[in-house]
Scaffold this motif. Structure first.
Motif, PDB file in Angstrom:
ATOM      1  N   PHE A   1     -15.927  14.253  -0.365  1.00 44.85           N
ATOM      2  CA  PHE A   1     -14.943  14.683  -0.759  1.00 44.85           C
ATOM      3  C   PHE A   1     -13.014  14.203  -0.581  1.00 44.85           C
ATOM      4  O   PHE A   1     -12.570  14.171  -1.509  1.00 44.85           O
ATOM      5  N   ALA A   2     -13.584  13.837   0.489  1.00 46.70           N
ATOM      6  CA  ALA A   2     -12.684  12.735   1.323  1.00 46.70           C
ATOM      7  C   ALA A   2     -12.356  11.904   0.508  1.00 46.70           C
ATOM      8  O   ALA A   2     -11.250  10.848   0.244  1.00 46.70           O
ATOM      9  N   THR A   3     -13.365  10.478  -0.222  1.00 45.66           N
ATOM     10  CA  THR A   3     -13.751   9.662  -1.278  1.00 45.66           C
ATOM     11  C   THR A   3     -12.512  10.126  -2.106  1.00 45.66           C
ATOM     12  O   THR A   3     -12.083   8.838  -2.037  1.00 45.66           O
ATOM     13  N   GLY A   4     -13.068  11.029  -2.704  1.00 46.09           N
ATOM     14  CA  GLY A   4     -12.512  10.942  -4.111  1.00 46.09           C
ATOM     15  C   GLY A   4     -11.165  10.771  -3.763  1.00 46.09           C
ATOM     16  O   GLY A   4     -10.081  10.887  -4.841  1.00 46.09           O
ATOM     17  N   ILE A   5     -10.339  12.420  -2.909  1.00 46.61           N
ATOM     18  CA  ILE A   5      -8.817  12.017  -2.424  1.00 46.61           C
ATOM     19  C   ILE A   5      -8.300  10.844  -2.134  1.00 46.61           C
ATOM     20  O   ILE A   5      -7.164  10.182  -2.694  1.00 46.61           O
ATOM     21  N   ALA A   6      -8.952  10.138  -1.011  1.00 43.61           N
ATOM     22  CA  ALA A   6      -8.131   8.509  -1.472  1.00 43.61           C
ATOM     23  C   ALA A   6      -8.625   7.751  -1.881  1.00 43.61           C
ATOM     24  O   ALA A   6      -7.099   6.858  -2.697  1.00 43.61           O
ATOM     25  N   LEU A   7      -9.497   7.590  -3.559  1.00 44.77           N
ATOM     26  CA  LEU A   7      -9.225   7.200  -4.365  1.00 44.77           C
ATOM     27  C   LEU A   7      -8.418   7.568  -5.291  1.00 44.77           C
ATOM     28  O   LEU A   7      -7.873   6.748  -5.840  1.00 44.77           O
ATOM     29  N   VAL A   8      -8.049   8.878  -5.390  1.00 47.45           N
ATOM     30  CA  VAL A   8      -7.647   9.000  -6.111  1.00 47.45           C
ATOM     31  C   VAL A   8      -5.945   8.202  -6.642  1.00 47.45           C
ATOM     32  O   VAL A   8      -4.847   8.239  -6.960  1.00 47.45           O
ATOM     33  N   ALA A   9      -5.907   8.995  -4.644  1.00 52.35           N
ATOM     34  CA  ALA A   9      -4.278   8.239  -3.901  1.00 52.35           C
ATOM     35  C   ALA A   9      -4.188   6.785  -4.678  1.00 52.35           C
ATOM     36  O   ALA A   9      -2.955   6.271  -4.648  1.00 52.35           O
ATOM     37  N   ALA A  10      -5.478   6.183  -4.172  1.00 54.63           N
ATOM     38  CA  ALA A  10      -5.059   4.636  -3.855  1.00 54.63           C
ATOM     39  C   ALA A  10      -4.783   3.943  -5.449  1.00 54.63           C
ATOM     40  O   ALA A  10      -3.637   3.236  -5.376  1.00 54.63           O
ATOM     41  N   ILE A  11      -5.555   4.611  -6.049  1.00 55.42           N
ATOM     42  CA  ILE A  11      -5.369   4.358  -7.484  1.00 55.42           C
ATOM     43  C   ILE A  11      -3.995   4.716  -7.803  1.00 55.42           C
ATOM     44  O   ILE A  11      -3.130   3.473  -9.050  1.00 55.42           O
ATOM     45  N   LYS A  12      -3.502   5.709  -8.024  1.00 55.11           N
ATOM     46  CA  LYS A  12      -1.687   5.842  -7.525  1.00 55.11           C
ATOM     47  C   LYS A  12      -1.184   5.008  -7.054  1.00 55.11           C
ATOM     48  O   LYS A  12      -0.171   4.565  -7.935  1.00 55.11           O
ATOM     49  N   LYS A  13      -1.140   4.723  -6.606  1.00 60.17           N
ATOM     50  CA  LYS A  13      -0.470   4.210  -5.022  1.00 60.17           C
ATOM     51  C   LYS A  13      -0.165   3.030  -5.880  1.00 60.17           C
ATOM     52  O   LYS A  13       0.361   1.781  -6.053  1.00 60.17           O
ATOM     53  N   ALA A  14      -1.731   2.197  -6.245  1.00 58.28           N
ATOM     54  CA  ALA A  14      -1.238   0.694  -7.042  1.00 58.28           C
ATOM     55  C   ALA A  14      -0.832   0.735  -7.700  1.00 58.28           C
ATOM     56  O   ALA A  14      -0.242  -0.311  -8.850  1.00 58.28           O
ATOM     57  N   GLY A  15      -0.919   1.664  -8.649  1.00 61.14           N
ATOM     58  CA  GLY A  15      -0.351   1.732 -10.152  1.00 61.14           C
ATOM     59  C   GLY A  15      -1.486   1.004 -10.919  1.00 61.14           C
ATOM     60  O   GLY A  15      -0.713   1.017 -13.121  1.00 61.14           O
ATOM     61  N   SER A  16      -2.495   0.965 -10.064  1.00 61.64           N
ATOM     62  CA  SER A  16      -3.921   0.301 -11.435  1.00 61.64           C
ATOM     63  C   SER A  16      -5.007   0.233 -11.128  1.00 61.64           C
ATOM     64  O   SER A  16      -5.524   0.764  -9.615  1.00 61.64           O
ATOM     65  N   VAL A  17      -5.537  -0.451 -11.352  1.00 60.33           N
ATOM     66  CA  VAL A  17      -7.032  -0.773 -10.454  1.00 60.33           C
ATOM     67  C   VAL A  17      -7.425  -2.100 -10.704  1.00 60.33           C
ATOM     68  O   VAL A  17      -8.691  -3.057 -10.316  1.00 60.33           O
ATOM     69  N   ASP A  18      -6.370  -3.103 -10.493  1.00 66.02           N
ATOM     70  CA  ASP A  18      -6.774  -4.409 -10.187  1.00 66.02           C
ATOM     71  C   ASP A  18      -6.946  -4.604  -8.123  1.00 66.02           C
ATOM     72  O   ASP A  18      -6.141  -3.744  -7.876  1.00 66.02           O
ATOM     73  N   THR A  19      -7.745  -5.572  -8.214  1.00 66.86           N
ATOM     74  CA  THR A  19      -8.746  -5.361  -7.330  1.00 66.86           C
ATOM     75  C   THR A  19      -7.317  -5.142  -6.262  1.00 66.86           C
ATOM     76  O   THR A  19      -7.641  -5.184  -5.069  1.00 66.86           O
TER      77      THR A  19
ATOM     78  N   LYS B   1      -4.057  -3.326  -1.725  1.00 66.39           N
ATOM     79  CA  LYS B   1      -3.311  -3.489  -0.576  1.00 66.39           C
ATOM     80  C   LYS B   1      -2.541  -1.724  -0.547  1.00 66.39           C
ATOM     81  O   LYS B   1      -2.053  -1.728  -0.076  1.00 66.39           O
ATOM     82  N   ALA B   2      -3.054  -1.240  -1.255  1.00 72.01           N
ATOM     83  CA  ALA B   2      -2.543   0.177  -1.395  1.00 72.01           C
ATOM     84  C   ALA B   2      -3.471   0.924  -0.656  1.00 72.01           C
ATOM     85  O   ALA B   2      -3.051   2.025  -0.005  1.00 72.01           O
ATOM     86  N   LEU B   3      -5.012   0.963  -0.121  1.00 72.14           N
ATOM     87  CA  LEU B   3      -6.267   1.404   0.734  1.00 72.14           C
ATOM     88  C   LEU B   3      -5.276   1.452   2.288  1.00 72.14           C
ATOM     89  O   LEU B   3      -5.861   1.835   2.998  1.00 72.14           O
ATOM     90  N   GLU B   4      -5.298  -0.373   2.185  1.00 71.65           N
ATOM     91  CA  GLU B   4      -4.541  -0.676   3.177  1.00 71.65           C
ATOM     92  C   GLU B   4      -3.532   0.282   4.075  1.00 71.65           C
ATOM     93  O   GLU B   4      -2.253  -0.062   3.196  1.00 71.65           O
ATOM     94  N   GLY B   5      -3.798   0.754   4.907  1.00 71.88           N
ATOM     95  CA  GLY B   5      -2.695   2.091   5.440  1.00 71.88           C
ATOM     96  C   GLY B   5      -2.369   3.275   4.627  1.00 71.88           C
ATOM     97  O   GLY B   5      -1.384   4.067   5.385  1.00 71.88           O
TER      98      GLY B   5
END
Length: 404
Positions: A315-333, A338-342
């Motif tokens: 469940f926490a992973t799902g939250i993290a994935l959504v937050a990271a994709i929003k922060k990255a603005g894309s699914v570019d690797t 960069k979004a996941l780090e920190g």
């Protein structure tokens, strides 16, 4: 004639503009593909089900029920690793090459996860782990594409070993499952038992397929240990082993401690397990916060059962994935890394402090609860109650990434 040409051109221009407005470019209309490799069969089947359910609900919660990020639909594609590393690798390659997923996640078994993380490196795709807990994943096997939201084994041992030595006794017997995760568990706890003044008097490993634990338990019973530390995983260890411990009278001879698993494990312990202590990363009644309340209520409505151990992690992973994709603005690797780090976020297991993914090794920093089992009216199993929840700073996990 010229007037007719102008009219035709104007009509064509209007139609063209309507087409552009009504049909967005494929780059923005394609779904975001998340590939999950987990155990839908084999010894970890039940835990794989928990992991899948938790991820589904985490994505639902984080997207507020829309199942969309950046106005793109989330497509979750699930493959069965059958609890085997070679199969897990095959399924990961399929997701990466045929399905062409944007992100990989999953794997209950540390052996499966470590095999998949090599493919994440090869294919240069982010791999975000919920459950597999071997320290090597974010240590010796570290690569820049692999992240872990769940706890590492060392985070558990740093929380639990000191309590056991200080409050139960210094002579420790260990029995663990004989696979990568089990041996990693022992390596973590051994160093922290010894660092806190403990002594390992016997150290034993049993295959995951073991049905008769008597030879191992007899050695432990005669070892002079004050405490037996167990690492339990898979059906046989969580159902047969606790019953045989009780039958051989070990509960009355020494304190039994473990890293607690799911409700089925508590039921397997029976009321003989009352008084046991250990770490417990997730139990649905341990955490009083709005996120966990949502998870418990939604899981109960959808699956007619409370969320279990690995549901809390994923469940926490799902939250993290959504937050990271929003922060990255894309699914570019590169943008996702960069979004996941920190990245910092609240999960169902946190109270006041956020979970933070440490940039140096991609490990989510968090304390691991230490609990004791109690008899509770209305429950047919011993229930964990919180003794203390250390902060991430109190669990000072060393960085073990190899130096270049």
């Amino acid at each position: 004639m010229l007037g007719k040409v102008k009219i035709v051109f104007a009509v064509f221009a209007i139609v063209l503009m309507a087409t552009i407005v009504n049909y967005p470019s494929p780059a923005f209309s394609e779904s975001i593909k998340i590939g999950m490799v987990t155990s839908r069969s084999g010894v970890f089947q039940e835990w794989g089900t928990q992991e899948l359910r938790g991820l589904e609900l985490g994505l639902e919660y984080a997207t507020k029920g829309t199942n969309k990020i950046l106005n793109r639909k989330i497509e979750l594609i699930v493959e069965d690793d059958t609890s085997k590393p070679d199969v897990g690798v095959q399924k990961a390659i399929k997701l990466l090459t045929e399905t062409k997923v944007d992100i990989l996640t999953g794997a209950i078994s540390s052996a499966v996860a470590m095999a998949i993380q090599e493919k994440a490196l090869e294919y240069k795709k982010p791999y975000v782990i919920s459950a597999a807990s071997a320290d090597a994943i974010t240590g010796q096997n570290f690569n820049r594409y692999t992240f872990r939201i769940g706890r590492s084994l060392r985070q558990g041992s740093l929380s639990g070993a000191k309590y056991i030595v200080d409050n139960i006794g210094k002579n420790i017997a260990i029995l663990a499952a004989d696979y990568a995760g089990g041996r990693a568990f022992v390596a973590a706890y051994k160093q922290d038992f010894i660092a806190n003044g403990g002594k390992i008097v016997v150290e034993l490993y049993a295959p995951l397929t073991t049905t008769d634990f008597t030879p191992y338990l007899q050695k432990i019973k005669n070892s002079g240990a004050h405490a037996l530390m167990l690492f339990v995983t898979g059906a046989n260890f969580t159902t047969l082993l606790p019953k045989q411990i009780d039958e051989l009278g070990i509960y009355s001879k020494m304190k039994v401690a473990t890293d607690f698993a799911d409700i089925q494990f508590f039921k397997s312990l029976g009321m003989a397990g009352v008084g046991m202590v250990g770490t417990c990363m997730y139990y649905y009644e341990l955490f009083d916060n709005p996120i966990n309340k949502w998870l418990v209520e939604r899981h109960q409505r959808k699956f007619n059962a409370p969320p279990e151990l690995w549901a809390g992690h994923s469940f926490a992973t799902g939250i993290a994935l959504v937050a990271a994709i929003k922060k990255a603005g894309s699914v570019d690797t590169e943008a996702l890394i960069k979004a996941l780090e920190g990245l910092e976020f609240y999960g169902p297991k946190t109270r006041k402090e956020k979970i933070r993914i440490r940039p140096e090794d991609h490990q989510a920093m968090q304390g691991v609860p230490v609990v004791q089992l109690f008899k509770v009216p209305g429950k047919d199993y011993p229930v964990p109650k919180l003794l203390f929840l250390p902060s991430a700073d109190q669990v000072a996990l060393p960085i073990t990434v190899p130096k270049k």
